[in-house]
Scaffold this motif. Structure first.
Motif, PDB file in Angstrom:
ATOM      1  N   GLY A 186     -23.753  14.834 -24.252  1.00 31.42           N
ATOM      2  CA  GLY A 186     -23.775  15.109 -25.611  1.00 31.42           C
ATOM      3  C   GLY A 186     -24.938  14.770 -26.430  1.00 31.42           C
ATOM      4  N   ILE A 187     -25.676  14.133 -25.626  1.00 29.92           N
ATOM      5  CA  ILE A 187     -26.925  13.435 -26.293  1.00 29.92           C
ATOM      6  C   ILE A 187     -28.236  14.221 -25.681  1.00 29.92           C
TER       7      ILE A 187
ATOM      8  N   ARG B 296     -29.653  14.837 -32.816  1.00 32.45           N
ATOM      9  CA  ARG B 296     -28.895  13.854 -32.069  1.00 32.45           C
ATOM     10  C   ARG B 296     -27.531  13.640 -32.961  1.00 32.45           C
ATOM     11  N   ILE B 297     -27.825  14.001 -34.341  1.00 25.61           N
ATOM     12  CA  ILE B 297     -26.399  13.564 -34.991  1.00 25.61           C
ATOM     13  C   ILE B 297     -26.372  14.826 -36.416  1.00 25.61           C
ATOM     14  N   LYS B 298     -25.187  15.143 -36.562  1.00 29.43           N
ATOM     15  CA  LYS B 298     -24.985  16.457 -37.413  1.00 29.43           C
ATOM     16  C   LYS B 298     -24.961  15.485 -38.805  1.00 29.43           C
ATOM     17  N   ARG B 299     -25.428  16.230 -39.687  1.00 30.19           N
ATOM     18  CA  ARG B 299     -25.411  15.686 -41.398  1.00 30.19           C
ATOM     19  C   ARG B 299     -23.833  15.264 -41.794  1.00 30.19           C
TER      20      ARG B 299
ATOM     21  N   LYS C  74     -14.915  11.885 -26.368  1.00 28.58           N
ATOM     22  CA  LYS C  74     -14.388  13.320 -26.090  1.00 28.58           C
ATOM     23  C   LYS C  74     -15.414  14.268 -25.896  1.00 28.58           C
ATOM     24  N   THR C  75     -16.512  14.311 -26.570  1.00 27.06           N
ATOM     25  CA  THR C  75     -17.612  15.160 -26.547  1.00 27.06           C
ATOM     26  C   THR C  75     -18.949  14.345 -26.112  1.00 27.06           C
ATOM     27  N   GLY C  76     -18.874  13.108 -26.042  1.00 22.93           N
ATOM     28  CA  GLY C  76     -20.266  12.529 -25.829  1.00 22.93           C
ATOM     29  C   GLY C  76     -21.548  12.552 -26.965  1.00 22.93           C
ATOM     30  N   ASN C  77     -20.968  12.978 -28.092  1.00 22.45           N
ATOM     31  CA  ASN C  77     -21.952  13.116 -29.045  1.00 22.45           C
ATOM     32  C   ASN C  77     -22.114  12.032 -29.753  1.00 22.45           C
ATOM     33  N   LEU C  78     -23.083  11.729 -30.581  1.00 20.32           N
ATOM     34  CA  LEU C  78     -23.181  10.595 -31.603  1.00 20.32           C
ATOM     35  C   LEU C  78     -22.652  10.995 -32.989  1.00 20.32           C
ATOM     36  N   GLU C  79     -22.079   9.960 -33.585  1.00 14.01           N
ATOM     37  CA  GLU C  79     -21.362  10.336 -34.774  1.00 14.01           C
ATOM     38  C   GLU C  79     -21.191   9.221 -35.788  1.00 14.01           C
TER      39      GLU C  79
ATOM     40  N   THR D 246     -24.131  13.072   0.327  1.00 11.50           N
ATOM     41  CA  THR D 246     -22.987  13.064  -0.477  1.00 11.50           C
ATOM     42  C   THR D 246     -23.025  12.320  -1.876  1.00 11.50           C
ATOM     43  N   TYR D 247     -22.915  12.863  -2.819  1.00  8.48           N
ATOM     44  CA  TYR D 247     -23.133  12.223  -4.051  1.00  8.48           C
ATOM     45  C   TYR D 247     -21.980  12.566  -5.110  1.00  8.48           C
ATOM     46  N   HIS D 248     -21.803  11.618  -6.036  1.00  8.20           N
ATOM     47  CA  HIS D 248     -21.117  11.815  -7.161  1.00  8.20           C
ATOM     48  C   HIS D 248     -21.719  11.240  -8.602  1.00  8.20           C
ATOM     49  N   LEU D 249     -21.933  12.445  -9.570  1.00  5.55           N
ATOM     50  CA  LEU D 249     -22.613  12.219 -10.837  1.00  5.55           C
ATOM     51  C   LEU D 249     -21.452  11.818 -11.911  1.00  5.55           C
ATOM     52  N   ILE D 250     -21.657  10.691 -12.623  1.00  7.10           N
ATOM     53  CA  ILE D 250     -20.558  10.066 -13.629  1.00  7.10           C
ATOM     54  C   ILE D 250     -21.354  10.411 -14.928  1.00  7.10           C
ATOM     55  N   ASP D 251     -20.329  11.381 -15.544  1.00  6.10           N
ATOM     56  CA  ASP D 251     -20.565  11.755 -16.878  1.00  6.10           C
ATOM     57  C   ASP D 251     -20.021  10.533 -17.835  1.00  6.10           C
ATOM     58  N   CYS D 252     -20.943   9.582 -18.143  1.00  7.09           N
ATOM     59  CA  CYS D 252     -20.566   8.445 -18.765  1.00  7.09           C
ATOM     60  C   CYS D 252     -20.242   8.536 -20.078  1.00  7.09           C
TER      61      CYS D 252
END
Length: 284
Positions: free
Chosen positions: A92-93, A173-176, A196-201, A112-118
């Protein structure tokens, strides 16, 4: 026999000694000066450089070079690794996660790989790397490490403040937010990453540093609830006094919790401005 590599980007804020000791593979993001000159984060420009230059230059960032990521993955394969555990800045960033996903998929027949969406950043993802290293050193299997990290990523939160929101607004990176109107005198926003979104707030705004520190502690208390805190990381852009004050407020409430202080990535300074500090909290 499994040989596991840990792959990340240069915004994890993991202690450099850990990066070196355990051969964690980092892919640098790009730092761009005045839309013309490009540098590799951490390798060619660090946080001190960015803080010194940010007021006299227009500085932005970009994804890692595809060629750099490919080079790192091919290095991992050439060293005989059989598995990769990877994590990077929240989807989200940054678009870094999607780049990792696309390029790793090209090598799915070779490793073999695993990518984590932190869904986090800084030590919010860095603590996953440190946990992965410890488990790997203890002989835990790739499958069990992946399973545990996917659980642990939900047991983290972070709260930070900046002097003003202009940099975050400008970089997208952030909404008003209706919670903070303009840059009112001494009003400090408190920002987190929404899982939930990975966005900054922006989640709050208070007046003055003392109230900021107390409110960050309040958010930590609410997040931890009845769970046991593992570690707390004070992250800052070379704001030692601010970091010390926040540490004292938290340590007074949690005297038995280990608190680490770390300098935050130069990438965050680009998008938040030169004055950023806060805390990452992880649960057991």
């Amino acid at each position: 026999m499994q040989k596991i590599a840990i792959l990340t980007d240069t915004t994890s804020d993991v202690d450099p000694s850990i990066i070196k000791e355990y051969n964690i593979v980092e892919v640098p993001l790009q730092i761009i000066y005045n839309s013309e000159v490009t540098y590799k984060d951490k390798y060619e420009k660090n946080i001190d450089d960015v803080i010194n230059d940010i007021n006299s230059n227009t500085i932005s960032s970009s994804l890692p070079l595809t060629s750099d990521l490919i080079e790192k993955i091919e290095y991992i394969i050439s060293e005989g690794y059989t598995h990769i555990i990877a994590t990077c800045m929240s989807c989200g960033i940054s678009g870094t996660y999607n780049l990792f996903r696309q390029i790793l998929n090209l090598y799915s027949d070779k490793i073999t790989y695993h990518l984590i969406d932190c869904r986090s950043c800084s030590m919010g993802m860095g603590f996953l790397i440190e946990k992965a290293v410890k488990m790997k050193e203890n002989g835990i299997s790739y499958e069990e490490i992946v399973k545990e990290l996917e659980k642990l990523k939900t047991k983290e939160d972070f709260f930070f403040t900046v002097d003003k929101l202009d940099y975050l607004y400008t970089s997208g990176r952030i909404k008003r937010s209706s919670k903070v109107v303009g840059n009112l005198l001494n009003i400090k926003p408190i920002i987190t990453c929404i899982k939930k979104t990975g966005n900054l707030e922006v989640i709050d705004a208070v007046r003055g540093r003392k109230k900021v520190n107390q409110q960050i502690l309040n958010y930590i208390i609410d997040f931890a609830a009845n769970d046991q805190i593992d570690n707390i990381y004070i992250m800052h852009s070379n704001l030692q006094e601010n970091a010390d004050e926040l540490e004292k407020v938290i340590q007074d409430y949690y005297p038995n919790v280990k608190i680490y202080k770390r300098s935050i990535s130069s990438l965050f300074v680009i998008h938040t401005g030169p004055h950023i500090y806060g805390a990452v909290v992880t649960l057991k």
